[in-house]
Design an enzyme around this catalytic site. Sequence first.
Site, PDB file in Angstrom:
ATOM      1  N   LEU A 151     -15.711  41.177  66.975  1.00 30.08           N
ATOM      2  CA  LEU A 151     -14.407  40.524  67.018  1.00 30.08           C
ATOM      3  C   LEU A 151     -14.499  39.269  66.151  1.00 30.08           C
ATOM      4  CD1 LEU A 151     -13.564  40.648  70.849  1.00 30.08           C
ATOM      5  CD2 LEU A 151     -12.774  42.212  69.063  1.00 30.08           C
ATOM      6  N   ASP A 152     -13.392  38.908  65.500  1.00 31.57           N
ATOM      7  CA  ASP A 152     -13.360  37.679  64.715  1.00 31.57           C
ATOM      8  C   ASP A 152     -13.651  36.478  65.607  1.00 31.57           C
ATOM      9  OD1 ASP A 152     -12.542  39.237  62.595  1.00 31.57           O
ATOM     10  OD2 ASP A 152     -10.426  38.675  62.757  1.00 31.57           O
ATOM     11  N   VAL A 153     -14.134  35.393  65.009  1.00 31.67           N
ATOM     12  CA  VAL A 153     -14.387  34.157  65.750  1.00 31.67           C
ATOM     13  C   VAL A 153     -13.125  33.701  66.485  1.00 31.67           C
ATOM     14  CG1 VAL A 153     -14.916  31.699  65.490  1.00 31.67           C
ATOM     15  CG2 VAL A 153     -16.260  33.394  64.241  1.00 31.67           C
ATOM     16  N   THR A 155     -10.637  35.550  67.519  1.00 30.09           N
ATOM     17  CA  THR A 155     -10.036  36.592  68.351  1.00 30.09           C
ATOM     18  C   THR A 155     -10.798  36.686  69.664  1.00 30.09           C
ATOM     19  OG1 THR A 155      -9.316  37.873  66.423  1.00 30.09           O
ATOM     20  CG2 THR A 155      -9.470  39.047  68.510  1.00 30.09           C
ATOM     21  N   ARG A 251      -4.708  41.798  61.375  1.00 33.60           N
ATOM     22  CA  ARG A 251      -4.122  40.631  60.717  1.00 33.60           C
ATOM     23  C   ARG A 251      -3.586  40.983  59.333  1.00 33.60           C
ATOM     24  NH1 ARG A 251      -8.959  36.444  61.151  1.00 33.60           N
ATOM     25  NH2 ARG A 251      -7.387  35.010  60.287  1.00 33.60           N
TER      26      ARG A 251
END
Length: 319
Positions: A151-153, A155, A251
């Site tokens: 997961l993105d930082v 998110t 995104r």
Amino acid sequence: MTATYGAGPARPAGDQRSLPVPDGLDGMRLDQAVSRLFGLSRTVAAALVEAGDALVDGVPRPKSDKVHAGAWLEVTLPAPATAVAVVPQAVPGLRVVFADDDIVVVDKPVGVAAHPSPGWTGPTVVGGLAAIGHTIATSGAAERQGVVHRLDVGTTGVMVVAKSEQAYSVLKRAFKERTVEKRYHAVVQGHLDPLRGTIDAPIDRHPNHDWRWAVVSDGKPSVTHYDTIEAFPSASLVDVRLETGRTHQIRVHFSTLRHPCVGDLTYGADPTLAARLGLSRQWLHARSLGFVHPRTAEEVRFVSDYPDDLEHALTALRD
């Protein structure tokens, strides 16, 4: 930025490679061609070209020059970056949802990376798990051992990490074969038309900004399914099911539709709306994760509640 290569042992600094440009790269920018051929990031490839370490038919060329099939490419490869070690570090807010001998499922808070990477000095999921005594699988690259998806930082939400080697192998295959159900909730700007649909658009690195991703014609296949849950005057809450798992996929796809995730300034969100809702990151949450347990073969599903900042933004939208 990590420089990675294709299969085979790491190459020493100054390693020179010479080969003809393949037909599939005909007409591509020089820096992009070098990136594709040698598995380098666009930033590293561009720096390499600008330093004169990539010659076309024996002559240095600008990074924007187009290469043609059959031209002779001579490249001096940079030294591979040293892997970043995993350091046990307590991570406030990191919650273990489930754990057994094979897997550990966590609810990841905002501001936490999945694993260490060059340039990142903040907390990580694997470091947090090490700090509370979880031993994870040794399969995978040194800094990504046990990590089967990320997961993105910015998110939040649910993710699984493999603890046993069997679990790593089975889960990696499940993600690759798209048998894992990954559902996200996102708040996007405006109202989607249609309210339910599928976004099928290939994604790769942005041609001009290495730290961003974009829909590009020769990118990797990327498919996002969405369904509007609730509409507000200025935004919509949507349920998102990922068929593929590209970096920044949700995104990028919604930004391409001109409906970026609220708060996602990187991909064109309205900063005024983000400020009004008190958001300092994208409204995007990994809501649930379902898969077949790698040892028991039982279907399992884990759900994550919205964190406080996203819940607060929803309340503000409803008021």
